[in-house]
Each structure stands twice: as structure tokens, then as C-alpha cells.
Design a protein around this motif. Sequence first.
Motif, PDB file in Angstrom:
ATOM      1  N   HIS A   4       4.413  -0.371  -6.182  1.00 44.41           N
ATOM      2  CA  HIS A   4       3.849   0.423  -5.411  1.00 44.41           C
ATOM      3  C   HIS A   4       3.091  -0.162  -4.081  1.00 44.41           C
ATOM      4  CE1 HIS A   4       2.519   2.888  -9.146  1.00 44.41           C
ATOM      5  NE2 HIS A   4       3.522   3.349  -8.575  1.00 44.41           N
ATOM      6  N   PHE A   5       3.609   0.652  -3.128  1.00 49.80           N
ATOM      7  CA  PHE A   5       2.560   0.460  -1.845  1.00 49.80           C
ATOM      8  C   PHE A   5       1.757   1.424  -2.021  1.00 49.80           C
ATOM      9  CE2 PHE A   5       2.098   2.416   2.525  1.00 49.80           C
ATOM     10  CZ  PHE A   5       1.691   0.875   3.235  1.00 49.80           C
TER      11      PHE A   5
ATOM     12  N   ILE B 262       0.369   6.420  -2.827  1.00 49.51           N
ATOM     13  CA  ILE B 262       1.091   5.716  -3.276  1.00 49.51           C
ATOM     14  C   ILE B 262       2.642   5.913  -3.304  1.00 49.51           C
ATOM     15  CG2 ILE B 262       1.398   4.822  -5.814  1.00 49.51           C
ATOM     16  CD1 ILE B 262      -1.239   5.601  -6.750  1.00 49.51           C
ATOM     17  N   ILE B 263       3.227   4.845  -2.981  1.00 48.97           N
ATOM     18  CA  ILE B 263       4.720   5.374  -2.817  1.00 48.97           C
ATOM     19  C   ILE B 263       5.583   4.030  -3.611  1.00 48.97           C
ATOM     20  CG2 ILE B 263       6.802   5.345  -1.280  1.00 48.97           C
ATOM     21  CD1 ILE B 263       4.820   5.775   1.111  1.00 48.97           C
ATOM     22  N   ASP B 264       6.565   4.571  -4.335  1.00 48.58           N
ATOM     23  CA  ASP B 264       6.888   3.546  -5.261  1.00 48.58           C
ATOM     24  C   ASP B 264       8.355   2.930  -4.726  1.00 48.58           C
ATOM     25  OD1 ASP B 264       5.671   5.053  -7.252  1.00 48.58           O
ATOM     26  OD2 ASP B 264       7.267   6.008  -8.349  1.00 48.58           O
ATOM     27  N   PHE B 265       8.504   1.745  -5.112  1.00 51.82           N
ATOM     28  CA  PHE B 265       9.624   1.170  -4.686  1.00 51.82           C
ATOM     29  C   PHE B 265      10.270   0.093  -5.565  1.00 51.82           C
ATOM     30  CE2 PHE B 265       8.018  -3.032  -3.584  1.00 51.82           C
ATOM     31  CZ  PHE B 265       6.624  -2.662  -3.327  1.00 51.82           C
TER      32      PHE B 265
ATOM     33  N   CYS C  82      -0.978   3.411   5.562  1.00 50.63           N
ATOM     34  CA  CYS C  82       0.359   4.133   5.782  1.00 50.63           C
ATOM     35  C   CYS C  82       0.611   4.648   7.252  1.00 50.63           C
ATOM     36  CB  CYS C  82       0.148   5.403   4.910  1.00 50.63           C
ATOM     37  SG  CYS C  82      -0.638   6.579   5.157  1.00 50.63           S
TER      38      CYS C  82
END
Lengths: 141, 141
Positions: A89-90, A98-101, A132
Amino acid sequence: MRDSPKDIFKAMGVRMTPQRLEILRILEKCNEHPAAEDVYEKIRERFPSISFDTVYRTLSLFESHGLIKKVHHLAEKTRYDTNMRHHHHFVCVRCKKIIDFTWEGIDKIPAPEKVKEWGKVEDRYVELRGICQDCLKKTGV
Amino acid sequence: MRDSPKDIFKAMGVRMTPQRLEILRILEKCNEHPAAEDVYEKIRERFPSISFDTVYRTLSLFESHGLIKKVHHLAEKTRYDTNMRHHHHFVCVRCKKIIDFTWEGIDKIPAPEKVKEWGKVEDRYVELRGICQDCLKKTGV
DNA sequence: AAGTATATAAGAATTATTCCAATTTCATTC
DNA sequence: GAATGAAATTGGAATAATTCTTATATACTT
């Protein structure tokens, strides 16, 4: 050379009270990762009439002055993840987005030996924390 | 090829109700990491009289069947960290014990480019999750 | 040592989440 | 397709963690 309690409180610009002093000592001695309740139970040995509020207030005080920190951001509400594949996560520390990677490079590195001795590692999770783009735009910082 | 809702609920061995179906759709559509309240607000558009309890129960149901998961363990109580140096954590998923460790090898690897585009990364945190020795002994697993 | 701003205690309030009891509904059988 | 019984929903009460409020007590400056 560690600062004396007196200096620590002076630097914070707050009064040094017996309760605060004792909480500071408890935290300095503590190698675990206590919850507020743990600190409360511990300090009650010496200050049986201390209130929960004092513990919470003091922990917040210490946190706001960088003496301690919470183990997790995002602890207020439970957040759910609908992506069941392995990922990282970012996390924006401002808006909590929350952004997945995925990050294969980091998944492959063997864990330190000492950690393997502490138990059986079953999962690896990486959190990249920052601000962000949306939040950067808003404040220009 | 994704399972139909009917199959999903059949596999779970529970009834397919309109509320559950709608929550499933909301979650499948959702790329964010919603809190229970977000799901509640969303589903109220179609089921104005749905109760919070149904939302929570359904999320727990989905979680227990591996359709979704919580973003963080340890979310029940706030835990404090008295170690202000940069470090990572081994977390026992059973007893919630947390052990600090440093891992220079993993700190140096540059973050993926795509992540850098999402914002300014300020910190990197790694959590190795597993079962600690104490818990391994207890159950023998 | 006195005065005053600050801190504490105790309990009420708040927030997220779970429990409970009454009612409703799904899905199976007839 | 209707009856039935188990399972699910609702709405509100209960719980748990945390924060707020207010009266009282105390640390620190003078």
C-alpha cells in the motif's frame, strides 16, 4: 547522553507532574508496544486513583512532541481491502487514501535471520507513507 | 472468469439476500478501501432502511470467507511505539506481539516509479506477519 | 509563600462496533 | 405456487476505546 525528565518537559513547555513523570518512566522502560490500557494498569500500581483520561492525555502529549508514536495510522476505523491478491500500500498520511501496488523486487529479498528466529513469517507487507498528489496540490507544501 | 453471486453465496453456504448482494456489488465495484460507514452510506441509496448491523455482519461474513480483508490487524486498540528510530515490525497474528527490527537491505531499494507518481513518499514501513515462537509452542502447529 | 495558569479526577459524552429480541424473508418441501 | 422453518434483517440497546467537561488540586513564576 539522554535528556533528564526535567529537560524533556521543559523542552515540551509543559509542567512536570508526578503522573507524567511516571508514564515517561514506564514508556522508557517498556520494550513492548503498549496500548493505553497497559500503561494505565501499570501506573495504577503507584497512582491508584489516576484517571484514564490522564493516561490518554499524556500519551497524546508525548506523541505530539515526538517522544512516542502510534504503531499504525488508520487505526480509527476499520478499512476493508477488496483486493485479495498479495500487494502493498501507498498511504497518504493526510487524507488516508490507500493505493494498492505490487512490488516483486521487494517480495523476493530473504527476511533477516533474526526475524526468522522469532517465529514463522507468513506474510510480508510494505507500506509506503507520504502525501498524495491531491493533498500536495491543496497545500502546496 | 468470475463466479456469479449465486455461486459465491452457495460456496459460502449462506442465503443470498438483496442486502448481501448489493454489498457484494458495492465492494466489487470499489477500488478504494472503504470503512463500514462508507459501505453503509452507499447501500442506503438503495436500501434506506438497512441497519448498520447488517453492514457489519455482512462485512464480517465476507471476511471470514476470504472475499475481503481488513487493511490492518491490530486495529482494535491503539498501540504505542517508544522506539523513534526508523525500524520495521514482526507481528504475531495470534497474540499481536510486536518486535522491532531494522533492515537496511530493504530500506535502500528504490520505490517503484508508479508509486512516486502518486505522491511524495516520506517513509517506508515493512511488516513481517506470522506466528511467534511462543504461539507456535502453544498449539504445535 | 502567594497567585495563577495548567493539570488531574471522575464521570459524562462520543464513536465505532457488536449484541439482542422481535419481525421478516429466503429457499425448500409439499 | 403456498406453507414452513431456519436464517437474516431491523432498530435500538450494549460495549469498548477514546475524548470531553467541570470542579478541584497543583506546579511553577514572582
